[in-house]
Design an enzyme around this catalytic site. Sequence first.
Site, PDB file in Angstrom:
ATOM      1  N   SER A   1       0.831  -1.206   0.000  1.00  0.00           N
ATOM      2  CA  SER A   1       0.000   0.000   0.000  1.00  0.00           C
ATOM      3  C   SER A   1       0.866   1.256   0.000  1.00  0.00           C
ATOM      4  O   SER A   1       0.601   2.220  -0.726  1.00  0.00           O
ATOM      5  CB  SER A   1      -0.916   0.008   1.233  1.00  0.00           C
ATOM      6  OG  SER A   1      -1.821  -1.061   1.198  1.00  0.00           O
TER       7      SER A   1
ATOM      8  N   LYS B   1     -12.790  -9.816  -3.903  1.00  0.00           N
ATOM      9  CA  LYS B   1     -11.350  -9.611  -4.003  1.00  0.00           C
ATOM     10  C   LYS B   1     -10.856 -10.277  -5.296  1.00  0.00           C
ATOM     11  O   LYS B   1     -11.614 -10.506  -6.221  1.00  0.00           O
ATOM     12  CB  LYS B   1     -10.660 -10.186  -2.753  1.00  0.00           C
ATOM     13  CG  LYS B   1     -10.910  -9.375  -1.488  1.00  0.00           C
ATOM     14  CD  LYS B   1     -10.167  -8.054  -1.553  1.00  0.00           C
ATOM     15  CE  LYS B   1     -10.215  -7.280  -0.256  1.00  0.00           C
ATOM     16  NZ  LYS B   1      -9.410  -6.044  -0.329  1.00  0.00           N
TER      17      LYS B   1
ATOM     18  N   ASP C   1      -7.269  -8.385   4.231  1.00  0.00           N
ATOM     19  CA  ASP C   1      -6.461  -9.226   3.340  1.00  0.00           C
ATOM     20  C   ASP C   1      -5.865 -10.431   4.056  1.00  0.00           C
ATOM     21  O   ASP C   1      -5.345 -11.343   3.398  1.00  0.00           O
ATOM     22  CB  ASP C   1      -5.337  -8.406   2.711  1.00  0.00           C
ATOM     23  CG  ASP C   1      -5.858  -7.462   1.629  1.00  0.00           C
ATOM     24  OD1 ASP C   1      -6.879  -7.788   1.004  1.00  0.00           O
ATOM     25  OD2 ASP C   1      -5.245  -6.406   1.430  1.00  0.00           O
TER      26      ASP C   1
ATOM     27  N   GLY D   1      -5.753  -4.259  -8.298  1.00  0.00           N
ATOM     28  CA  GLY D   1      -6.917  -3.433  -8.048  1.00  0.00           C
ATOM     29  C   GLY D   1      -6.552  -2.095  -7.438  1.00  0.00           C
ATOM     30  O   GLY D   1      -7.181  -1.071  -7.719  1.00  0.00           O
TER      31      GLY D   1
END
Length: 443
Positions: free
Chosen positions: A27, A351, A324, A99
Amino acid sequence: MTDTPTSKRFAPIGPLTGTIRVPGDKSISHRALMFGALAVGETKVTGLLEGHDVLATAEALRIMGATIERFDDGSWSIHGVGVGGLLQPAQALDMGNSGTSTRLLMGLIASHAITANFTGDASLSGRPMGRVIDPLSQMGARFEPSPGGTLPLMMKGSFPTVPISYRLPVASAQVKSAILLAGLNTPGITTVIEPVPTRDHTERMLKGFGADLTVEEVDGERVIRIRGDAELTPQTITVPGDPSSAAFFIVAALLVEGSDLTIENVGLNPTRAGLITVLQQMGGDIELLNEREVGGEPVADLRVQHSQLRGIDVDPAIAPSMIDEFPVLFVAAANAQGTTTTSGLHELRVKESDRLSAMAAALTSVGARLKELEDGLVIAGSGGEPLRGTGNELITTHLDHRIAMSMAVAGLASKDGVEVDDTRPIATSFPDFEQLLEGAARG
């Protein structure tokens, strides 16, 4: 990714000991590249995750004008174009399996007068983009997605965009981030209201880059405001280790008898650290060492020792901080004493795969006893007895890296190993996963 699936059997390899480092946080790596590309001047990054997903972000930003280089010592340099300075891409933006790249870049592009075509692999092309399309359309961007609101997708950004106040209908850091990134180049104040907190790397890092962003709590909800026409200042960023990558080694060390493993430099942002809390509630011996702050993010070294886990009812309120990590938590629960109940996990059905049904099928095929609900799994643990493994069957991973790695961990704690049908997707997020596992087994 090559066209030929690569199956592999993950069998018991002995205790996991010694000290390892997992790759940089995915991230934070995505955002370091994006925010660096919007700053004027040079942003320097060390510890960047170099999996396919992050590299897709880097390539898309290059196509839109940023200068992004990797040096031989593993550090990266980004010379940005300034907020509002992205250029018309001359080719489609190939997002691969990512994504995060797709949804955040849609936010970036929304406030530019450019047109972009997004493409992706088969897995990504099945994932819904409507939750991002809706708020960005309200701001003025236009979209021509494939049927079902999926990729391939063409979008036309708008300048100037219109600031909005948007309450998130579902907990999603990607949707929140897309709106805030669109707000960077939107005159006025763009507001996102979060009924349920999600990972806050975007807010922390945008502040670090100099954006005028505020976060306050109003009636139990987070209200995030960003002032547009921003100017971002280049930064020097050290990316902490990815807690989602560390998760597989944490669970493996808890399950494999004799393990005593230290995982260095793990990011412990409170919006990401739910798995550690849950595993400790289950009796997991996880010790936080050398706690510190790096670039506004809390970091620590984790010492994990083999533990007999107990089943619990997982509080659904913690789900956004470990969304996750549920696939590998299911593996831990299948090896625990007693029953583990999870709920509030509708998000797992959209997901990279439907992770609830995929993990239910995978764990059932290796001997776990469980019940699949609409929004979670109820797992009756083995009491510490090893699961039997797959025999001659293959686990179907659905091109989902977390299913593949979670079932690899299941194999380490099984009787005769677990064979997954395809390890190629692991490279999208964790290219060195297998080598690190083998290294930890050697101590």
